[in-house]
Design a protein around this motif. Structure first.
Motif, short mmCIF file in Angstrom:
data_model
loop_
_atom_site.label_atom_id
_atom_site.label_comp_id
_atom_site.label_asym_id
_atom_site.label_seq_id
_atom_site.Cartn_x
_atom_site.Cartn_y
_atom_site.Cartn_z
N SER A 178 3.30 9.21 1.10
CA SER A 178 3.46 8.53 -0.19
C SER A 178 4.50 7.41 -0.19
O SER A 178 4.85 6.92 -1.25
CB SER A 178 3.78 9.53 -1.30
OG SER A 178 2.75 10.48 -1.42
N LYS A 179 4.96 6.99 0.98
CA LYS A 179 5.88 5.85 1.04
C LYS A 179 5.07 4.56 1.04
O LYS A 179 3.93 4.52 1.52
CB LYS A 179 6.75 5.93 2.29
CG LYS A 179 7.67 7.11 2.24
CD LYS A 179 8.77 7.01 3.25
CE LYS A 179 9.56 8.23 3.12
NZ LYS A 179 10.64 8.65 3.18
N SER A 180 5.67 3.49 0.51
CA SER A 180 4.96 2.22 0.48
C SER A 180 5.16 1.47 1.79
O SER A 180 6.15 1.65 2.49
CB SER A 180 5.41 1.38 -0.71
OG SER A 180 6.74 1.00 -0.55
N PHE A 181 4.16 0.64 2.11
CA PHE A 181 4.24 -0.23 3.28
C PHE A 181 3.47 -1.50 2.99
O PHE A 181 2.66 -1.54 2.07
CB PHE A 181 3.75 0.48 4.55
CG PHE A 181 2.29 0.88 4.54
CD1 PHE A 181 1.33 0.04 5.09
CD2 PHE A 181 1.90 2.09 4.00
CE1 PHE A 181 -0.01 0.42 5.09
CE2 PHE A 181 0.56 2.47 4.00
CZ PHE A 181 -0.40 1.63 4.55
N LYS A 182 3.75 -2.53 3.76
CA LYS A 182 3.15 -3.84 3.53
C LYS A 182 2.13 -4.16 4.61
O LYS A 182 2.30 -3.81 5.77
CB LYS A 182 4.22 -4.92 3.51
CG LYS A 182 5.20 -4.80 2.36
CD LYS A 182 6.22 -5.92 2.43
CE LYS A 182 7.33 -5.85 1.43
NZ LYS A 182 7.14 -5.28 0.17
N MET A 183 1.08 -4.88 4.19
CA MET A 183 0.06 -5.38 5.11
C MET A 183 -0.26 -6.81 4.73
O MET A 183 -0.32 -7.14 3.54
CB MET A 183 -1.21 -4.53 5.02
CG MET A 183 -1.04 -3.10 5.48
SD MET A 183 -0.80 -2.93 7.23
CE MET A 183 -2.45 -3.24 7.83
N LEU A 214 0.85 -1.18 0.00
CA LEU A 214 0.00 0.00 0.00
C LEU A 214 0.89 1.24 0.00
O LEU A 214 2.07 1.16 0.33
CB LEU A 214 -0.91 0.01 1.23
CG LEU A 214 -1.90 -1.14 1.34
CD1 LEU A 214 -2.55 -1.16 2.71
CD2 LEU A 214 -2.95 -1.03 0.26
N THR A 215 0.29 2.36 -0.31
CA THR A 215 1.00 3.64 -0.27
C THR A 215 0.36 4.51 0.79
O THR A 215 -0.87 4.66 0.83
CB THR A 215 0.93 4.33 -1.64
OG1 THR A 215 1.52 3.47 -2.61
CG2 THR A 215 1.67 5.66 -1.62
N CYS A 216 1.17 5.09 1.64
CA CYS A 216 0.68 5.98 2.69
C CYS A 216 0.05 7.20 2.05
O CYS A 216 0.66 7.85 1.19
CB CYS A 216 1.82 6.38 3.62
SG CYS A 216 1.33 7.52 4.93
N ASP A 217 -1.17 7.51 2.45
CA ASP A 217 -1.87 8.66 1.90
C ASP A 217 -1.29 9.99 2.36
O ASP A 217 -1.61 11.03 1.80
CB ASP A 217 -3.36 8.59 2.25
CG ASP A 217 -4.08 7.47 1.50
OD1 ASP A 217 -3.72 7.20 0.33
OD2 ASP A 217 -5.00 6.87 2.08
#
Length: 81
Positions: free
Chosen positions: A14-19, A8-11
């Motif tokens: 704008s960095k990506s992260f995993k879930m 996902l991308t932090c709203d």
């Protein structure tokens, strides 16, 4: 790692992260309809910093959500507490 992990991308930043199963690098905030990385969330546990307010308000409005009332310290609440 499981095939069920999503990126996902932090709203906010704008960095990506995993879930995925047992992997929680961010949160979905239903108050604003936003995906937020743990770094942004943990840095704003007492409420959204003033420089982030316009962005979080725009996200909520784009999702048709009402802006919550400010908390006891005058900040918009982070959406989970």
């Amino acid at each position: 790692m499981s095939d069920n992990v999503i990126n996902l991308t932090c709203d906010l930043c704008s960095k990506s992260f995993k879930m995925g199963p047992i992997l929680y690098q961010g949160k979905f905030l239903p108050t604003y309809g936003a995906n937020i990385c743990n770094r942004c969330y943990q840095g704003n546990t007492d409420g959204w910093a003033p420089h982030l307010e316009n962005k979080i308000i725009a996200i909520a409005k784009s999702n048709g959500l009402a802006i919550p009332e400010r908390n006891e310290v005058g900040l918009l609440p982070n959406g989970l507490s």
